[in-house]
Design an enzyme around this catalytic site. Sequence first.
Site, mmCIF file in Angstrom:
data_model
loop_
_atom_site.group_PDB
_atom_site.id
_atom_site.type_symbol
_atom_site.label_atom_id
_atom_site.label_comp_id
_atom_site.label_asym_id
_atom_site.label_seq_id
_atom_site.Cartn_x
_atom_site.Cartn_y
_atom_site.Cartn_z
ATOM 1 N N HIS A 1 -9.563 0.909 4.585
ATOM 2 C CA HIS A 1 -8.301 1.135 5.305
ATOM 3 C C HIS A 1 -8.560 2.086 6.470
ATOM 4 O O HIS A 1 -9.368 3.014 6.360
ATOM 5 C CB HIS A 1 -7.259 1.717 4.347
ATOM 6 C CG HIS A 1 -5.883 1.736 4.932
ATOM 7 N ND1 HIS A 1 -5.468 2.713 5.814
ATOM 8 C CD2 HIS A 1 -4.841 0.878 4.783
ATOM 9 C CE1 HIS A 1 -4.218 2.450 6.177
ATOM 10 N NE2 HIS A 1 -3.823 1.350 5.562
ATOM 11 N N GLY B 1 2.159 2.236 10.692
ATOM 12 C CA GLY B 1 3.083 3.361 10.563
ATOM 13 C C GLY B 1 3.756 3.757 11.864
ATOM 14 O O GLY B 1 4.399 4.800 11.953
ATOM 15 N N GLU C 1 -5.575 -5.210 10.450
ATOM 16 C CA GLU C 1 -4.581 -4.161 10.688
ATOM 17 C C GLU C 1 -4.926 -3.428 11.984
ATOM 18 O O GLU C 1 -5.769 -2.527 11.978
ATOM 19 C CB GLU C 1 -4.586 -3.158 9.534
ATOM 20 C CG GLU C 1 -4.256 -3.760 8.190
ATOM 21 C CD GLU C 1 -3.652 -2.727 7.253
ATOM 22 O OE1 GLU C 1 -2.521 -2.931 6.832
ATOM 23 O OE2 GLU C 1 -4.308 -1.710 6.991
ATOM 24 N N GLY D 1 2.754 -1.075 4.294
ATOM 25 C CA GLY D 1 2.802 0.335 3.935
ATOM 26 C C GLY D 1 4.231 0.794 3.740
ATOM 27 O O GLY D 1 4.852 0.569 2.699
ATOM 28 N N GLY D 2 4.794 1.434 4.770
ATOM 29 C CA GLY D 2 6.106 2.065 4.669
ATOM 30 C C GLY D 2 7.192 1.188 4.070
ATOM 31 O O GLY D 2 7.976 1.645 3.231
ATOM 32 N N ASN E 1 0.866 -1.186 0.000
ATOM 33 C CA ASN E 1 0.000 0.000 0.000
ATOM 34 C C ASN E 1 0.898 1.231 0.000
ATOM 35 O O ASN E 1 1.479 1.574 1.018
ATOM 36 C CB ASN E 1 -0.904 -0.017 1.245
ATOM 37 C CG ASN E 1 -1.732 1.245 1.348
ATOM 38 O OD1 ASN E 1 -1.885 1.977 0.364
ATOM 39 N ND2 ASN E 1 -2.279 1.496 2.522
ATOM 40 N N TRP E 2 0.964 1.880 -1.147
ATOM 41 C CA TRP E 2 1.882 3.022 -1.266
ATOM 42 C C TRP E 2 1.283 4.312 -0.709
ATOM 43 O O TRP E 2 1.969 5.338 -0.662
ATOM 44 C CB TRP E 2 2.274 3.225 -2.730
ATOM 45 C CG TRP E 2 3.238 2.205 -3.255
ATOM 46 C CD1 TRP E 2 3.847 1.200 -2.550
ATOM 47 C CD2 TRP E 2 3.709 2.084 -4.593
ATOM 48 N NE1 TRP E 2 4.661 0.477 -3.365
ATOM 49 C CE2 TRP E 2 4.606 0.994 -4.628
ATOM 50 C CE3 TRP E 2 3.469 2.788 -5.773
ATOM 51 C CZ2 TRP E 2 5.246 0.597 -5.804
ATOM 52 C CZ3 TRP E 2 4.107 2.396 -6.936
ATOM 53 C CH2 TRP E 2 4.990 1.309 -6.950
ATOM 54 N N LYS E 3 0.015 4.281 -0.365
ATOM 55 C CA LYS E 3 -0.644 5.495 0.166
ATOM 56 C C LYS E 3 -0.414 6.660 -0.811
ATOM 57 O O LYS E 3 -0.404 6.438 -2.018
ATOM 58 C CB LYS E 3 -0.134 5.810 1.567
ATOM 59 C CG LYS E 3 -0.147 4.573 2.472
ATOM 60 C CD LYS E 3 0.065 4.870 3.905
ATOM 61 C CE LYS E 3 0.205 3.556 4.666
ATOM 62 N NZ LYS E 3 -0.003 3.700 6.091
ATOM 63 N N SER F 1 3.229 -2.157 10.343
ATOM 64 C CA SER F 1 4.670 -2.152 10.555
ATOM 65 C C SER F 1 5.335 -3.479 10.205
ATOM 66 O O SER F 1 6.264 -3.921 10.888
ATOM 67 C CB SER F 1 4.991 -1.747 12.007
ATOM 68 O OG SER F 1 4.518 -0.433 12.253
ATOM 69 N N GLU G 1 -7.001 4.515 7.567
ATOM 70 C CA GLU G 1 -6.818 5.949 7.262
ATOM 71 C C GLU G 1 -8.053 6.508 6.570
ATOM 72 O O GLU G 1 -8.424 7.664 6.788
ATOM 73 C CB GLU G 1 -5.541 6.147 6.419
ATOM 74 C CG GLU G 1 -4.298 6.001 7.284
ATOM 75 C CD GLU G 1 -3.054 5.536 6.551
ATOM 76 O OE1 GLU G 1 -3.014 5.579 5.310
ATOM 77 O OE2 GLU G 1 -2.107 5.099 7.242
#
Length: 254
Positions: A95, A173, A167, A234-235, A9-11, A213, A97
């Site tokens: 998600h 994150g 999640e 993600g990150g 997930n590159w956001k 994470s 977010e």
Amino acid sequence: MRTPFLAANWKMFKTVDETVTYLREFCALTAGVARAEIVVAPPFTALRAAADVTRGTNVGVAAQDCYWEREGAFTGEVSAAMIKDAGAGYVIIGHSERRRLFGDTDEWVKRKIGAVLASDLTPIVCVGETLEERDANQTLAVLDRQLDAALDGLTPAQVGSLVIAYEPVWAIGTGRNATPAQAGEAHAHIRARLRGAFGQEAAEACHVLYGGSVKPDNIKDLMALEDVDGALVGGASLTVPSFFAIVTGAGRSV
Ligand code: PEP
């Protein structure tokens, strides 16, 4: 037997050029990966370019959200049909977010899943508790509420085709992982809930990913858990070496 499933997930990161550069390098590496389903979710603006670069490879493309209507006066929104037209095969829905920053409700998540399935795309449905909910011993109740709302009205075959991502919001994150015991409990609970509502076959077919994470150095421990079928990352998916290390680290039969 479920194939390990790794989703990036590159956001709100990466331009079209950055997407193309990443995916050329990444697909060359994953060409040698025999048994994994690998999906990358760039921003909407790079979906078509990502679909073009990955065509004929073992890397799929996901959008990060969609709206449930097919078309209309909905400024700023993108429909599942448009995502399919851009060449993607998956859509991340619900998600945390989206839920926290943009007001996505359980009802919206349900409608979006319906739209994604109606367009013959695969939803990657995110569920998970906040830190306050975990501290209040509400984790399993929150998962039940989110799952029941999201999957309401689906057939067992549709549920079997889904990807669900557990999640915990407090692990996204933050560099803080759920412990194996916490992740194991949540995943086993999700699988049991699916079994109870949709039957053994659907529950066994559905992929349940862990997200929060995930890094090259913790993917093996997570994949060792019986009901963890992969990861939503993600990150650590933003650079090729890091995401590829997660893909190879996840390589096991599940
Ligand atoms: C996510 O965005 O779904 C996620 C799990 O992020 P991170 O891996 O950075 O915690």
